[in-house]
Write a protein that holds these residues in place. Structure first.
Motif, PDB file in Angstrom:
ATOM      1  N   LEU A  67       4.721   0.374 -12.107  1.00 36.74           N
ATOM      2  CA  LEU A  67       4.668  -0.528 -10.961  1.00 36.74           C
ATOM      3  C   LEU A  67       5.014  -1.946 -11.385  1.00 36.74           C
ATOM      4  CD1 LEU A  67       1.313   0.630  -9.364  1.00 36.74           C
ATOM      5  CD2 LEU A  67       3.539   0.792  -8.308  1.00 36.74           C
ATOM      6  N   GLU A  68       5.706  -2.660 -10.509  1.00 37.11           N
ATOM      7  CA  GLU A  68       5.930  -4.091 -10.691  1.00 37.11           C
ATOM      8  C   GLU A  68       4.822  -4.792  -9.900  1.00 37.11           C
ATOM      9  OE1 GLU A  68       8.649  -6.141 -11.776  1.00 37.11           O
ATOM     10  OE2 GLU A  68       9.682  -4.530 -12.814  1.00 37.11           O
ATOM     11  N   GLU A 104      -5.472  -9.243  -5.092  1.00 40.01           N
ATOM     12  CA  GLU A 104      -6.131  -7.935  -5.118  1.00 40.01           C
ATOM     13  C   GLU A 104      -5.132  -6.809  -5.347  1.00 40.01           C
ATOM     14  OE1 GLU A 104      -6.508 -10.189  -2.654  1.00 40.01           O
ATOM     15  OE2 GLU A 104      -8.583 -10.848  -2.918  1.00 40.01           O
ATOM     16  N   ILE A 105      -4.029  -6.833  -4.596  1.00 42.18           N
ATOM     17  CA  ILE A 105      -2.993  -5.797  -4.731  1.00 42.18           C
ATOM     18  C   ILE A 105      -2.363  -5.881  -6.123  1.00 42.18           C
ATOM     19  CG2 ILE A 105      -0.767  -4.978  -3.868  1.00 42.18           C
ATOM     20  CD1 ILE A 105      -2.978  -4.340  -1.942  1.00 42.18           C
ATOM     21  N   ASN A 106      -2.110  -7.113  -6.587  1.00 41.15           N
ATOM     22  CA  ASN A 106      -1.540  -7.316  -7.923  1.00 41.15           C
ATOM     23  C   ASN A 106      -2.465  -6.724  -8.980  1.00 41.15           C
ATOM     24  OD1 ASN A 106      -0.679  -8.435 -10.410  1.00 41.15           O
ATOM     25  ND2 ASN A 106       0.317 -10.116  -9.322  1.00 41.15           N
ATOM     26  N   ASN A 150      -3.950  -2.592 -12.872  1.00 38.35           N
ATOM     27  CA  ASN A 150      -4.928  -1.600 -13.352  1.00 38.35           C
ATOM     28  C   ASN A 150      -4.349  -0.185 -13.321  1.00 38.35           C
ATOM     29  OD1 ASN A 150      -6.784  -3.628 -13.740  1.00 38.35           O
ATOM     30  ND2 ASN A 150      -7.834  -3.293 -11.810  1.00 38.35           N
ATOM     31  N   LEU A 151      -3.574   0.127 -12.302  1.00 36.00           N
ATOM     32  CA  LEU A 151      -2.946   1.445 -12.212  1.00 36.00           C
ATOM     33  C   LEU A 151      -1.943   1.635 -13.352  1.00 36.00           C
ATOM     34  CD1 LEU A 151      -3.031   3.962 -10.462  1.00 36.00           C
ATOM     35  CD2 LEU A 151      -1.205   3.008  -9.077  1.00 36.00           C
ATOM     36  N   ILE A 184       0.842  -1.204   0.000  1.00 31.04           N
ATOM     37  CA  ILE A 184       0.000   0.000   0.000  1.00 31.04           C
ATOM     38  C   ILE A 184       0.871   1.246   0.000  1.00 31.04           C
ATOM     39  CG2 ILE A 184      -1.651   1.314   1.395  1.00 31.04           C
ATOM     40  CD1 ILE A 184      -2.923  -1.377   2.150  1.00 31.04           C
ATOM     41  N   SER A 185       1.985   1.199   0.692  1.00 32.41           N
ATOM     42  CA  SER A 185       2.914   2.334   0.707  1.00 32.41           C
ATOM     43  C   SER A 185       3.474   2.595  -0.686  1.00 32.41           C
ATOM     44  CB  SER A 185       4.046   2.055   1.694  1.00 32.41           C
ATOM     45  OG  SER A 185       4.975   3.096   1.680  1.00 32.41           O
ATOM     46  N   ILE A 186       3.777   1.519  -1.425  1.00 34.38           N
ATOM     47  CA  ILE A 186       4.254   1.670  -2.812  1.00 34.38           C
ATOM     48  C   ILE A 186       3.172   2.333  -3.665  1.00 34.38           C
ATOM     49  CG2 ILE A 186       4.871   0.384  -4.907  1.00 34.38           C
ATOM     50  CD1 ILE A 186       6.272  -1.664  -3.052  1.00 34.38           C
TER      51      ILE A 186
END
Length: 173
Positions: free
Chosen positions: A78-79, A85-87, A92-93, A59-61
């Motif tokens: 982003l990697e 969910e985070i992936n 999507n970002l 979340i910090s990334i």
């Protein structure tokens, strides 16, 4: 980062409470059961602390990337890593950033074409104005030539009329 520290702090308080509770129970004679519960509690707390730290790290990334985007830096990438969910969120970002960059390229290209077209329109208008001035000048010269021809025709008619008069006089004699 503040959230991460508060989670660690709350987890440490819970561990200390379990430790104090186990010390109190050990004095009552349930030492092996309490020590086992304490060990399980300590292990699960450590597991949850590690898990929460990992999630908070991702979340910090994401927070750093969105801050870069807010500062109009659209070169970030982003990697995708972490839970599903985070992936997915990171993927999507990345797609959104790519689409924004594509949009900016289209706007830049369209703007360049519009500016170029504006110059072409101005050049065409200037050429049309110059051609119109040339046509006006040529029409004026043609009008002057017609005026000259008209005068010559009138003078010629006058000379022929005078010659007719002299021929008539000669014929009558």
């Amino acid at each position: 980062m503040k959230l991460k520290m508060s989670v660690i702090f709350v987890s440490l308080i819970a561990i200390i409470q379990v430790a104090l509770l186990s010390i109190m129970v050990v004095q009552d004679g349930f030492s092996s059961l309490i020590l086992a519960l304490f060990a399980v509690s300590l292990a699960s707390s450590a597991f949850f602390i590690v898990l929460i730290c990992k999630v908070l790290g991702k979340i910090s990334i994401l927070q750093d990337v969105t801050e870069d985007l807010a500062n109009k830096d659209f070169t970030v990438d982003l990697e995708p890593a972490g839970s599903v969910e985070i992936n997915n969120l990171m993927t999507n970002l990345n797609q959104m950033i790519d689409q924004l960059n594509d949009f900016f390229v289209i706007v830049k290209t369209t703007t360049s074409k519009a500016i170029s077209s504006g110059y072409s329109i101005n050049d065409s208008a200037n050429s049309t104005a110059a051609a119109t001035a040339e046509i006006d000048s040529n029409i004026e010269k043609i009008n002057q030539q017609f005026d000259t021809i008209t005068q010559i025709v009138k003078d010629t008619v006058a000379v022929i009329t005078e010659m007719n008069i002299h021929v008539d006089i000669l014929v009558q004699k």
